[in-house]
Scaffold this motif. Structure first.
Motif, PDB file in Angstrom:
ATOM      1  N   ASN A   1       0.839  -1.221   0.000  1.00 26.79           N
ATOM      2  CA  ASN A   1       0.000   0.000   0.000  1.00 26.79           C
ATOM      3  C   ASN A   1       0.868   1.264   0.000  1.00 26.79           C
ATOM      4  OD1 ASN A   1      -2.187  -1.694   0.097  1.00 26.79           O
ATOM      5  ND2 ASN A   1      -3.196  -0.655   1.792  1.00 26.79           N
ATOM      6  N   THR A   2       1.926   1.230  -0.785  1.00 26.36           N
ATOM      7  CA  THR A   2       2.895   2.322  -0.773  1.00 26.36           C
ATOM      8  C   THR A   2       3.287   2.710  -2.193  1.00 26.36           C
ATOM      9  OG1 THR A   2       3.763   1.614   1.369  1.00 26.36           O
ATOM     10  CG2 THR A   2       5.153   3.077   0.074  1.00 26.36           C
ATOM     11  N   ALA A   3       3.399   4.010  -2.412  1.00 27.75           N
ATOM     12  CA  ALA A   3       3.933   4.539  -3.656  1.00 27.75           C
ATOM     13  C   ALA A   3       5.225   5.284  -3.363  1.00 27.75           C
ATOM     14  CB  ALA A   3       2.917   5.465  -4.317  1.00 27.75           C
ATOM     15  N   TYR A   4       6.041   5.419  -4.394  1.00 34.74           N
ATOM     16  CA  TYR A   4       7.354   6.032  -4.211  1.00 34.74           C
ATOM     17  C   TYR A   4       7.592   7.087  -5.292  1.00 34.74           C
ATOM     18  CZ  TYR A   4       7.920   1.710  -1.574  1.00 34.74           C
ATOM     19  OH  TYR A   4       7.742   0.681  -0.696  1.00 34.74           O
ATOM     20  N   LEU A   5       8.455   8.031  -4.951  1.00 37.74           N
ATOM     21  CA  LEU A   5       8.924   9.001  -5.937  1.00 37.74           C
ATOM     22  C   LEU A   5      10.437   9.092  -5.791  1.00 37.74           C
ATOM     23  CD1 LEU A   5       7.932  10.972  -8.156  1.00 37.74           C
ATOM     24  CD2 LEU A   5       8.093  12.788  -6.435  1.00 37.74           C
TER      25      LEU A   5
END
Length: 114
Positions: A76-80
């Protein structure tokens, strides 16, 4: 209640890198496109990048080729991932989950300075 929490900001020199994270809870994470926005002092919030549930990505012209957005649906994680940072990348970075009515995190400060 959907919760969105960003982390990973900090102070970095021009040309450096940072990786931001966006953790969302109480939402069917893998059903939604996740967006990153940023807001510099005295400026309007601007869209930076997005990643669809299937992993298709889009970028603003100002960050294309330098930033990479990704997601891990199991976490449940997004990254940049932000590389070759410039002074003009200095801003508070926000994650946005467009499930009604739309949820923002509290933001994480990125400062690019020598």
């Amino acid at each position: 209640q959907v919760q969105v929490v960003e982390s990973g900001g900090g102070l970095v020199q021009p040309g450096g890198s940072l990786r931001l994270s966006c953790a969302a809870s109480n939402v069917l994470f893998n059903a939604w496109t996740i967006h990153w926005y940023r807001q510099a002092p005295g400026k309007q919030r601007e869209w930076v990048a997005a990643v669809t549930p299937g992993g298709t990505t889009r970028y603003s012209d100002s960050v294309k080729g330098r930033f990479t957005i990704s997601r891990d649906n199991a976490k449940n994680t997004a990254y940049l991932q932000m590389n070759t940072l410039k002074r003009e990348d200095t801003a508070v970075y926000y994650c946005y989950v467009p499930v009604e009515p739309g949820y923002w995190g509290q933001g994480t400060q990125v400062t690019v300075s020598s």
